[in-house]
Design an enzyme around this catalytic site. Structure first.
Site, mmCIF file in Angstrom:
data_model
loop_
_atom_site.group_PDB
_atom_site.id
_atom_site.type_symbol
_atom_site.label_atom_id
_atom_site.label_comp_id
_atom_site.label_asym_id
_atom_site.label_seq_id
_atom_site.Cartn_x
_atom_site.Cartn_y
_atom_site.Cartn_z
ATOM 1 N N ASP A 98 0.820 -1.216 0.000
ATOM 2 C CA ASP A 98 0.000 0.000 0.000
ATOM 3 C C ASP A 98 0.852 1.262 0.000
ATOM 4 O O ASP A 98 0.526 2.249 -0.652
ATOM 5 C CB ASP A 98 -0.904 0.029 1.246
ATOM 6 C CG ASP A 98 -1.964 -1.050 1.176
ATOM 7 O OD1 ASP A 98 -1.947 -1.826 0.190
ATOM 8 O OD2 ASP A 98 -2.797 -1.120 2.095
ATOM 9 N N ALA B 110 3.741 1.851 -1.286
ATOM 10 C CA ALA B 110 4.297 2.166 -2.609
ATOM 11 C C ALA B 110 3.211 2.755 -3.503
ATOM 12 O O ALA B 110 3.448 3.685 -4.277
ATOM 13 C CB ALA B 110 4.884 0.911 -3.250
ATOM 14 N N ASP C 150 0.541 4.457 -2.446
ATOM 15 C CA ASP C 150 0.277 5.825 -1.983
ATOM 16 C C ASP C 150 1.316 6.797 -2.531
ATOM 17 O O ASP C 150 1.001 7.932 -2.860
ATOM 18 C CB ASP C 150 0.280 5.881 -0.451
ATOM 19 C CG ASP C 150 -0.883 5.098 0.131
ATOM 20 O OD1 ASP C 150 -1.831 4.804 -0.630
ATOM 21 O OD2 ASP C 150 -0.846 4.763 1.332
ATOM 22 N N LEU D 112 -36.225 -8.836 -11.717
ATOM 23 C CA LEU D 112 -36.189 -10.279 -11.939
ATOM 24 C C LEU D 112 -37.386 -10.935 -11.281
ATOM 25 O O LEU D 112 -37.835 -10.502 -10.223
ATOM 26 C CB LEU D 112 -34.918 -10.869 -11.311
ATOM 27 C CG LEU D 112 -33.587 -10.500 -11.944
ATOM 28 C CD1 LEU D 112 -32.454 -10.889 -11.022
ATOM 29 C CD2 LEU D 112 -33.438 -11.201 -13.283
ATOM 30 N N LYS E 220 -27.015 -13.326 -6.055
ATOM 31 C CA LYS E 220 -27.872 -12.140 -6.110
ATOM 32 C C LYS E 220 -27.392 -11.192 -5.024
ATOM 33 O O LYS E 220 -27.598 -11.417 -3.834
ATOM 34 C CB LYS E 220 -29.342 -12.496 -5.907
ATOM 35 C CG LYS E 220 -30.220 -11.277 -6.071
ATOM 36 C CD LYS E 220 -31.641 -11.670 -6.396
ATOM 37 C CE LYS E 220 -32.461 -10.496 -6.888
ATOM 38 N NZ LYS E 220 -32.491 -9.349 -5.977
ATOM 39 N N ARG F 75 -31.066 3.114 -10.502
ATOM 40 C CA ARG F 75 -32.093 2.477 -11.312
ATOM 41 C C ARG F 75 -33.339 3.352 -11.426
ATOM 42 O O ARG F 75 -33.960 3.433 -12.475
ATOM 43 C CB ARG F 75 -32.457 1.135 -10.677
ATOM 44 C CG ARG F 75 -33.555 0.413 -11.365
ATOM 45 C CD ARG F 75 -33.711 -0.983 -10.763
ATOM 46 N NE ARG F 75 -34.672 -1.751 -11.500
ATOM 47 C CZ ARG F 75 -35.983 -1.710 -11.302
ATOM 48 N NH1 ARG F 75 -36.459 -0.917 -10.362
ATOM 49 N NH2 ARG F 75 -36.800 -2.417 -12.020
ATOM 50 N N GLU G 211 -24.094 -3.760 -9.324
ATOM 51 C CA GLU G 211 -24.692 -3.561 -8.011
ATOM 52 C C GLU G 211 -23.669 -2.869 -7.105
ATOM 53 O O GLU G 211 -22.537 -3.331 -6.978
ATOM 54 C CB GLU G 211 -25.063 -4.948 -7.453
ATOM 55 C CG GLU G 211 -26.006 -4.929 -6.297
ATOM 56 C CD GLU G 211 -27.489 -4.923 -6.712
ATOM 57 O OE1 GLU G 211 -27.795 -4.738 -7.915
ATOM 58 O OE2 GLU G 211 -28.316 -5.084 -5.811
ATOM 59 N N TYR H 295 -22.650 -6.946 -13.488
ATOM 60 C CA TYR H 295 -23.254 -8.214 -13.898
ATOM 61 C C TYR H 295 -23.842 -8.178 -15.307
ATOM 62 O O TYR H 295 -24.546 -9.093 -15.695
ATOM 63 C CB TYR H 295 -24.268 -8.726 -12.887
ATOM 64 C CG TYR H 295 -25.316 -7.722 -12.446
ATOM 65 C CD1 TYR H 295 -26.249 -7.223 -13.339
ATOM 66 C CD2 TYR H 295 -25.369 -7.293 -11.119
ATOM 67 C CE1 TYR H 295 -27.203 -6.316 -12.943
ATOM 68 C CE2 TYR H 295 -26.321 -6.378 -10.706
ATOM 69 C CZ TYR H 295 -27.226 -5.894 -11.621
ATOM 70 O OH TYR H 295 -28.166 -4.995 -11.223
ATOM 71 N N LYS I 155 -29.216 -17.144 -15.424
ATOM 72 C CA LYS I 155 -29.484 -16.474 -16.691
ATOM 73 C C LYS I 155 -29.138 -17.418 -17.835
ATOM 74 O O LYS I 155 -28.084 -18.063 -17.797
ATOM 75 C CB LYS I 155 -28.608 -15.221 -16.825
ATOM 76 C CG LYS I 155 -28.823 -14.202 -15.719
ATOM 77 C CD LYS I 155 -27.841 -13.047 -15.817
ATOM 78 C CE LYS I 155 -28.085 -12.087 -14.646
ATOM 79 N NZ LYS I 155 -27.056 -11.049 -14.548
ATOM 80 N N LYS J 3 -34.361 -17.302 -4.526
ATOM 81 C CA LYS J 3 -34.118 -16.629 -3.254
ATOM 82 C C LYS J 3 -33.841 -17.618 -2.132
ATOM 83 O O LYS J 3 -34.429 -18.697 -2.094
ATOM 84 C CB LYS J 3 -35.341 -15.787 -2.867
ATOM 85 C CG LYS J 3 -35.620 -14.626 -3.798
ATOM 86 C CD LYS J 3 -34.542 -13.588 -3.665
ATOM 87 C CE LYS J 3 -34.971 -12.186 -3.936
ATOM 88 N NZ LYS J 3 -36.010 -11.574 -3.210
HETATM 89 S S1 IVH Z 1 -29.601 -9.024 -13.520
HETATM 90 C C1 IVH Z 1 -32.745 -8.182 -16.515
HETATM 91 N N1 IVH Z 1 -27.882 -10.031 -11.820
HETATM 92 O O1 IVH Z 1 -31.630 -7.681 -8.545
HETATM 93 C C2 IVH Z 1 -31.835 -8.574 -15.440
HETATM 94 N N2 IVH Z 1 -29.484 -8.480 -11.016
HETATM 95 O O2 IVH Z 1 -34.508 -8.097 -9.082
HETATM 96 C C3 IVH Z 1 -31.749 -7.568 -14.371
HETATM 97 N N3 IVH Z 1 -29.293 -7.983 -8.627
HETATM 98 O O3 IVH Z 1 -32.338 -4.539 -9.945
HETATM 99 C C4 IVH Z 1 -30.759 -7.713 -13.348
HETATM 100 N N4 IVH Z 1 -27.560 -9.282 -8.233
HETATM 101 O O4 IVH Z 1 -30.334 -4.752 -8.384
HETATM 102 C C5 IVH Z 1 -28.925 -9.206 -11.988
HETATM 103 N N5 IVH Z 1 -26.297 -10.984 -10.412
HETATM 104 C C6 IVH Z 1 -27.323 -10.155 -10.598
HETATM 105 C C7 IVH Z 1 -27.871 -9.406 -9.539
HETATM 106 C C8 IVH Z 1 -28.959 -8.577 -9.786
HETATM 107 C C9 IVH Z 1 -28.429 -8.433 -7.705
HETATM 108 C C10 IVH Z 1 -30.401 -7.056 -8.372
HETATM 109 C C11 IVH Z 1 -30.428 -5.831 -9.248
HETATM 110 C C12 IVH Z 1 -31.772 -5.822 -9.906
HETATM 111 C C13 IVH Z 1 -32.554 -6.748 -9.045
HETATM 112 C C14 IVH Z 1 -33.598 -7.451 -9.875
#
Ligand code: IVH
Length: 676
Positions: free
Chosen positions: A37, A39, A41, A87, A120, A141, A178, A230, A295, A319
């Site tokens: 650190d 170096a 700084d 989501l 998530k 957002r 995020e 992401y 995804k 979840k």
């Molecule tokens: S993808 C169309 N990936 O979750 C896809 N969202 O419920 C949109 N979030 O507003 C988001 N981790 O704030 C995605 N690995 C992740 C995520 C993520 C957290 C949050 C994000 C979004 C919300 C959607």
């Protein structure tokens, strides 16, 4: 005049910047520093010294400029080029199986789908724009279509590169990610705040959100914020790769930090195995997560799957179950709401559950309380999921101390002493002192002043308490009789804030009929019902003269709500308050009739581009044509409106060049009085 910087100095400055960016990347993104650190700084100090000597060399993306900016006056609005969606959630294995089945059915395939899995992250979503590799805009957002410009704060986050690495990046790049705070960073920050007697945050997510929504970037800079990216939403000047996993790899190569826990898996078994794996790792993670996200990896397949409502069909959040903890009930108190409803609330020994310290939990109503038989002194199981209100699940009877007693519904209101009544068949008991009960009055006034109602800026909860306790306001109309002198006398007020409050009271007088009806706090009348009433009757007068049966004619309104509305407006004391409000200057523009509203589109030309989340292009076209508008396939100067959905392409670009009026999906639907 100062001498211009010699070439050697310019070169040294460029070298230092590259070195700093590189080590920043090793440290914050790869978590693998190459130098100590001290170096690092020293490099920053050297750069600062040269920039001080040659101020003309300072650029906004210099690593010394993270906290350079002055506080902003207010947040500007940023329209997201591509809407930020949410989501869908799955809470069980079955729901995940169903998701995978839907995906395969839509893609008409039997084979196992390739998915990209990510944690998530429990922070808040941001969208960053890089132009020619330099950070241009960072936005929240917001409602998904329009967010707030928080660039000044985003720049202070060390894991956000001010310049992208390498040279393979697109000319314009919108990335999504995020912003969050690590658990340790959050606890440390709260410890310091507590020591100084400042406000502490309930959980890392709120702390991150609160930090990002600051006008002064020095505040955000002092908070331990981090980012994980992401996804990429938009690229110009270079093609993004064809798989989500490859996009993430590209982001990483440009210096944008992605989660180290992302995995590509095959089929639904792969998804469920990933879930188990992350659930097991969760207690060891540095930051909070509330599930995992699956995804479809192929972007071509993502396009084929498309969207429904506000969420893509190609992704789902799986979840984690709500967390549970055990604690003790110290007391049970009754809270009185706006309509007099009494809600039992358990005061608890503070316990950390679901990411926050909880010391209150709702017991909903007297029936729930009886069913669970929660008593003072009991040991209970407490549940909290996300931002949902914590709730007592059950009593651990084996731990009940001797000599406890069941809680009873009070005969008299704890706030005003009026009788408590419970109507036949109703779960809710109410205080009958509608006009004398300070608790009801406070809630009524808070609701009246709130953002979605009359929007009296600065009329916070504590201020309402004071105003009522001192007898300054006895009903909503009383707000508009408040004088600056009286307000200035209140705690934590002064002449300046009093004057400001009077101004915002004045401003709030200009409103809309739906807001006004909502603000009155009529039982069962939420925003949608208020809107429907306003559209149907168009003037307050007509609504006030309507019979209950006529009110019931409004679509969406049932007999019970109609009766509430009718009784409320006929009640003489309410009528007097409404008259007084109008007399004191509360006003709104006349509501257009349904016919007038629809005529507005006569002769207007619309172009649709991108994917709309809540309706197909055909449906959108039908709406426009039904109201006298036209739909065209191409953008020209004659176009009146361009409706912009997700993944909009060249038409959006052209519309921008021509300076045409763009409409988000929300705005478009609003023309037809519809919501997403
Ligand atoms: S993808 C169309 N990936 O979750 C896809 N969202 O419920 C949109 N979030 O507003 C988001 N981790 O704030 C995605 N690995 C992740 C995520 C993520 C957290 C949050 C994000 C979004 C919300 C959607």
């Amino acid at each position: 005049m100062k001498k211009p910087a010699p070439a050697a100095v310019r070169q040294r400055v460029a070298q230092l910047r590259d070195a700093i960016e590189h080590h920043n990347y090793r440290y914050h993104v790869l978590d693998d520093p190459e130098i100590p650190d001290s170096a690092f700084d020293q490099l920053v100090r050297d750069l600062r010294a040269l920039e001080q000597d040659y101020p003309e060399l300072v650029t906004t993306d210099s690593p010394t400029q993270r906290v350079g900016g002055a506080p902003v006056e207010a947040f500007a609005q940023v329209r997201h080029r591509v809407p930020m969606l949410s989501l869908d959630n799955a809470f069980s294995r079955e729901e995940v199986l169903a998701f995978d089945r839907r995906v395969r059915e839509r893609l008409e395939t039997e084979r196992a789908i390739r998915y990209l899995c990510e944690p998530k992250l429990d922070g808040l979503a941001v969208s960053l724009t890089y132009r020619h590799g330099s950070l241009e805009i960072g936005a929240t957002r917001g409602d998904g279509a329009v967010g707030e410009d928080v660039t000044h704060n985003i720049r202070t986050i060390q894991s956000v590169p001010l310049r992208l690495a390498g040279n393979g990046f697109p000319e314009v790049l919108d990335v999504r990610g995020e912003v969050l705070m690590s658990i340790a960073g959050f606890q440390e920050m709260n410890r310091r705040a507590e020591a100084k007697g400042e406000k502490v945050f309930v959980n890392p997510r709120n702390a991150a959100a609160g930090s990002l929504r600051q006008l002064d970037p020095r505040l955000a800079a002092s908070r331990p914020l981090e980012v994980f990216f992401y996804g990429a939403a938009f690229a110009e000047g270079a093609r993004l790769p064809g798989r989500h996993s490859e996009v993430l790899a590209a982001l990483r190569s440009w210096g944008l930090r992605t989660s180290p826990e992302t995995r590509v898996v095959e089929g639904v078994e792969g998804l469920l195995a990933y879930y188990e794996d992350i659930a097991a790792k969760r207690p060891k993670l540095r930051y909070q997560i509330d599930g995992v996200v699956y995804k479809v990896d192929s972007l071509a397949e993502q396009r084929e799957l498309g969207f429904i409502a506000r969420a893509p069909r190609w992704a789902i959040a799986h979840k984690f179950p709500a967390e549970e903890e055990v604690t003790k009930v110290r007391a049970i108190e009754w809270q009185v709401g706006r309509t007099g409803a009494l809600t039992p609330v358990a005061r608890l020994e503070p316990v950390f559950v679901g990411g926050a310290t909880v010391s209150n939990a709702t017991l909903h109503n007297i029936d729930e309380l009886r069913r669970k038989d929660v008593r003072v002194g009991d040991t209970v199981v407490l549940r909290r999921a996300g931002d949902v209100i914590p709730e007592v699940v059950r009593v651990i009877l084996e731990k009940r101390p001797p000599a406890t007693r069941s809680e009873r519904l009070p005969d008299r209101c704890p706030a005003c002493g009026s009788d408590v009544e419970r109507e036949e068949g109703e779960a809710v008991a109410r205080c009958t002192g509608a006009l004398v009960c300070p608790a009801q009055l406070k809630e009524t006034l808070r609701h009246f002043a709130s953002r979605r109602a009359m929007e009296i800026e600065g009329m916070g909860s504590k201020l309402v308490d004071q105003i009522v306790d001192q007898g300054l306001v006895k009903d909503a109309a009383g707000f508009y009789r408040l004088r600056a002198e009286a307000l200035a006398e209140l705690d934590r007020m002064g002449e300046k804030s009093a004057a400001k409050l009077v101004q915002s009271l004045e401003r709030s007088k200009t409103t809309t009929l739906p807001r006004f009806l909502f603000a009155l706090g009529i039982r069962d009348v939420g925003e949608a019902t208020a809107e429907a009433l306003a559209r149907h009757f168009r003037t307050l007068d007509r609504l006030r003269h309507a019979t209950a049966a006529e009110i019931e004619d409004v679509p969406v309104i049932g007999p019970v709500t109609a009766a509430h509305v009718h009784a409320f407006l006929r009640e003489p004391r309410n009528a007097r308050v409404i008259d007084a409000l109008v007399q004191l200057g509360v006003h709104w523009p006349e509501m257009p009739s349904v016919e007038e509203a629809s005529m507005e589109l006569g002769g207007k030309t619309f172009v649709l581009t991108g994917t709309l989340a809540s309706l197909s292009r055909d449906e959108a076209g039908d709406l426009i044509r039904a109201r006298g508008g036209k739909v065209s396939g191409s953008v020209s100067r004659k176009t009146d409106y361009v409706v912009v959905g997700a993944d909009a392409g060249s038409k959006l670009k052209k519309a921008g060049e021509l300076g045409l009026r763009l409409l988000s999906e929300e705005e478009f639907l609003a023309l037809f009085g519809r919501k997403r």
